[in-house]
Design a protein around this motif. Structure first.
Motif, PDB file in Angstrom:
ATOM      1  N   ILE A 161       0.873  -1.207  -0.092  1.00 10.77           N
ATOM      2  CA  ILE A 161       0.081   0.189   0.209  1.00 10.77           C
ATOM      3  C   ILE A 161       0.878   1.431   0.138  1.00 10.77           C
ATOM      4  CG2 ILE A 161      -1.717   1.438   1.307  1.00 10.77           C
ATOM      5  CD1 ILE A 161      -2.952  -1.265   2.153  1.00 10.77           C
ATOM      6  N   GLY A 162       1.964   1.288   0.715  1.00 12.10           N
ATOM      7  CA  GLY A 162       2.922   2.151   0.659  1.00 12.10           C
ATOM      8  C   GLY A 162       3.416   2.518  -0.790  1.00 12.10           C
ATOM      9  N   GLY A 163       3.713   1.539  -1.395  1.00  9.27           N
ATOM     10  CA  GLY A 163       4.021   1.484  -2.934  1.00  9.27           C
ATOM     11  C   GLY A 163       3.012   2.300  -3.852  1.00  9.27           C
ATOM     12  N   ILE A 164       1.891   2.022  -3.628  1.00  9.67           N
ATOM     13  CA  ILE A 164       0.729   2.468  -3.993  1.00  9.67           C
ATOM     14  C   ILE A 164       0.581   3.872  -3.950  1.00  9.67           C
ATOM     15  CG2 ILE A 164      -1.624   2.422  -4.497  1.00  9.67           C
ATOM     16  CD1 ILE A 164      -1.661  -0.684  -3.886  1.00  9.67           C
ATOM     17  N   LEU A 165       0.591   4.185  -2.650  1.00 11.04           N
ATOM     18  CA  LEU A 165       0.656   5.823  -2.363  1.00 11.04           C
ATOM     19  C   LEU A 165       1.662   6.481  -2.768  1.00 11.04           C
ATOM     20  CD1 LEU A 165      -0.071   5.558   1.638  1.00 11.04           C
ATOM     21  CD2 LEU A 165      -1.608   6.615  -0.199  1.00 11.04           C
ATOM     22  N   GLY A 166       3.147   5.838  -2.750  1.00  5.74           N
ATOM     23  CA  GLY A 166       4.134   6.477  -3.537  1.00  5.74           C
ATOM     24  C   GLY A 166       3.944   6.824  -5.027  1.00  5.74           C
ATOM     25  N   HIS A 167       3.370   5.748  -5.551  1.00  7.75           N
ATOM     26  CA  HIS A 167       3.196   5.832  -6.951  1.00  7.75           C
ATOM     27  C   HIS A 167       2.322   7.134  -7.423  1.00  7.75           C
ATOM     28  CE1 HIS A 167       1.244   4.808 -10.715  1.00  7.75           C
ATOM     29  NE2 HIS A 167       2.139   3.849 -11.100  1.00  7.75           N
ATOM     30  N   TYR A 168       1.311   7.319  -6.726  1.00 10.11           N
ATOM     31  CA  TYR A 168       0.169   8.209  -7.017  1.00 10.11           C
ATOM     32  C   TYR A 168       0.528   9.665  -6.522  1.00 10.11           C
ATOM     33  CZ  TYR A 168      -2.667   5.204  -9.299  1.00 10.11           C
ATOM     34  OH  TYR A 168      -3.420   4.193 -10.391  1.00 10.11           O
ATOM     35  N   CYS A 169       1.375   9.802  -5.555  1.00 11.68           N
ATOM     36  CA  CYS A 169       2.033  10.875  -4.896  1.00 11.68           C
ATOM     37  C   CYS A 169       3.194  11.512  -5.915  1.00 11.68           C
ATOM     38  CB  CYS A 169       2.554  10.824  -3.620  1.00 11.68           C
ATOM     39  SG  CYS A 169       1.707  10.440  -2.154  1.00 11.68           S
ATOM     40  N   CYS A 170       3.934  10.506  -6.522  1.00  9.43           N
ATOM     41  CA  CYS A 170       5.075  10.858  -7.737  1.00  9.43           C
ATOM     42  C   CYS A 170       4.085  11.374  -8.953  1.00  9.43           C
ATOM     43  CB  CYS A 170       5.648   9.561  -7.990  1.00  9.43           C
ATOM     44  SG  CYS A 170       6.876  10.195  -9.424  1.00  9.43           S
TER      45      CYS A 170
END
Length: 287
Positions: free
Chosen positions: A127-136
Motif C-alpha cells: 500500500i505504501g508503494g501504491i501511495l508513493g506511485h500516485y504521489c509521484c
C-alpha cells in the motif's frame, strides 16, 4: 463471491463512463481510453479507496493540463489539446499501481486494511508503494502544469542556472510547492476514505494521519527525482526554427542539457518506481 461481482460491475460501469467522457473531452485518445478503462476497473474492483486515489490523480491532472492551454501551446513543442494521453502514458502512470492493487486485493480478500506493519507487513509495504506511485504521478503533473505558468524563471536542478521554460529538469518554487500539495491531496484522500472503509483499533487509526505528511514528502521527492532524471538522462534543446524547447537533437537544435537515453515516458516510469520503493520502505518502518 456476490460482493466481488457487484463491485466488479460497479467498477465496469464507472470506468466506462469516465473513459467515454475523457475520450470525448480529449483528455485521452482512443488507446488511452481503452487502457484507462482497464486500469480504472482493476482499481475500483480491488477497493473503493484505491479507485479514489486513481480518480483524484486523473481528474486533477486532466483539469490542470487544460489550465493556461494557450500559454503552454507557445512553450511545449509536443502540446496536444486537452492532453490526449495515449496508452503508453496511461500505463506508465498507472500500470504499476494496477498490478499492486490486484496483489493487495488477493492478499486481503478484498477487505480494506489500515497500514500496520506488525499485523500486515507485506500489505503495508505494498500500500505504501501504491501511495508513493500516485504521489509521484500527481506531484510531477501538478509541478509541471503549474510550474510552467509561473512568472518565475526556471532553473536547472543540477546547476541552478536559469533555463528556458519547458526544459526538462527546470524547476521553480511554485512547481515544487505544487508537488507538495499534490502529494498531500493523495494522502488526504487515502486517509479520509479509510475512515469509512477500513476497520482498525483507535491507536492504529490515528496513526494513519501520518500518511498525509509522508505523501507530501513523496510528492516532492517524486518531482525532484523526475527533474534530476530529466536534467541528466533526457535531452533538451532549443530549436531556432520552431522557437521552442524540444526533446530531440537536430540540425537547428542547440543543446541545453541532458543525454538522449530516456524519453519522457521512461523518465516518468523510473521516477515512479523509485518513489514507490522509497515510500514502501518508509511505510514499513513508520507504521
Amino acid at each position: 463471491m456476490e460482493t466481488f461481482l457487484n463491485q466488479t460491475l460497479i467498477a465496469v460501469l464507472i470506468s466506462s463512463l469516465i473513459a467515454i467522457r475523457s475520450y470525448r473531452r480529449k483528455s485521452l485518445n482512443f488507446s488511452g481510453a481503452v487502457s484507462g478503462f482497464i486500469v480504472m476497473t482493476a482499481h475500483i474492483a480491488a477497493g473503493s479507496r484505491f479507485g479514489a486515489l486513481l480518480l483524484v490523480f486523473f481528474f486533477t491532472s486532466s483539469k490542470l493540463t487544460k489550465v493556461g492551454e494557450e500559454r503552454k501551446r507557445r512553450v511545449d513543442a509536443d502540446f496536444k489539446e486537452g492532453g490526449q494521453r495515449n496508452w503508453i502514458q496511461v500505463l506508465s502512470n498507472s500500470g504499476i499501481a494496477a498490478v499492486l492493487v490486484v496483489i493487495v486485493w488477493k492478499l486481503t480478500g478484498q477487505q480494506d486494511k489500515c497500514l500496520d506493519s506488525k499485523e500486515l507487513p507485506l500489505v503495508t509495504s505494498l500500500i505504501g508503494g501504491i501511495l508513493g506511485h500516485y504521489c509521484c504521478c500527481n506531484g510531477d503533473t501538478w509541478s509541471s502544469e503549474l510550474g510552467v505558468l509561473s512568472d518565475e524563471q526556471p532553473r536547472l536542478i543540477t546547476t541552478f542556472k536559469p533555463v528556458r521554460r519547458g526544459t526538462n529538469g527546470g524547476v521553480t518554487k511554485a512547481g515544487l510547492l505544487a508537488a507538495v500539495a499534490a502529494g498531500s491531496v493523495i494522502g488526504l484522500t487515502f486517509v479520509l476514505f479509510g475512515f469509512f472503509t477500513a476497520t482498525c483499533t483507535r491507536d492504529i487509526a490515528l496513526k494513519q494521519l501520518l500518511v498525509i505528511p509522508i505523501s507530501a514528502i513523496a510528492g516532492l521527492c517524486g518531482s525532484l527525482i523526475d527533474s534530476l532524471l530529466g536534467a541528466t538522462l533526457q535531452f533538451s534543446g532549443f530549436c531556432s526554427v520552431r522557437n521552442k524547447v524540444v526533446g530531440k537533437p537536430g540540425p537547428t537544435v542547440k543543446k541545453i542539457s541532458g543525454l538522449t537515453i530516456l524519453d519522457n515516458n521512461a523518465v516518468n516510469l523510473v521516477s515512479i518506481l523509485l518513489t514507490s520503493l522509497l515510500t514502501s520502505i518508509a511505510c514499513k518502518y513508520i507504521f
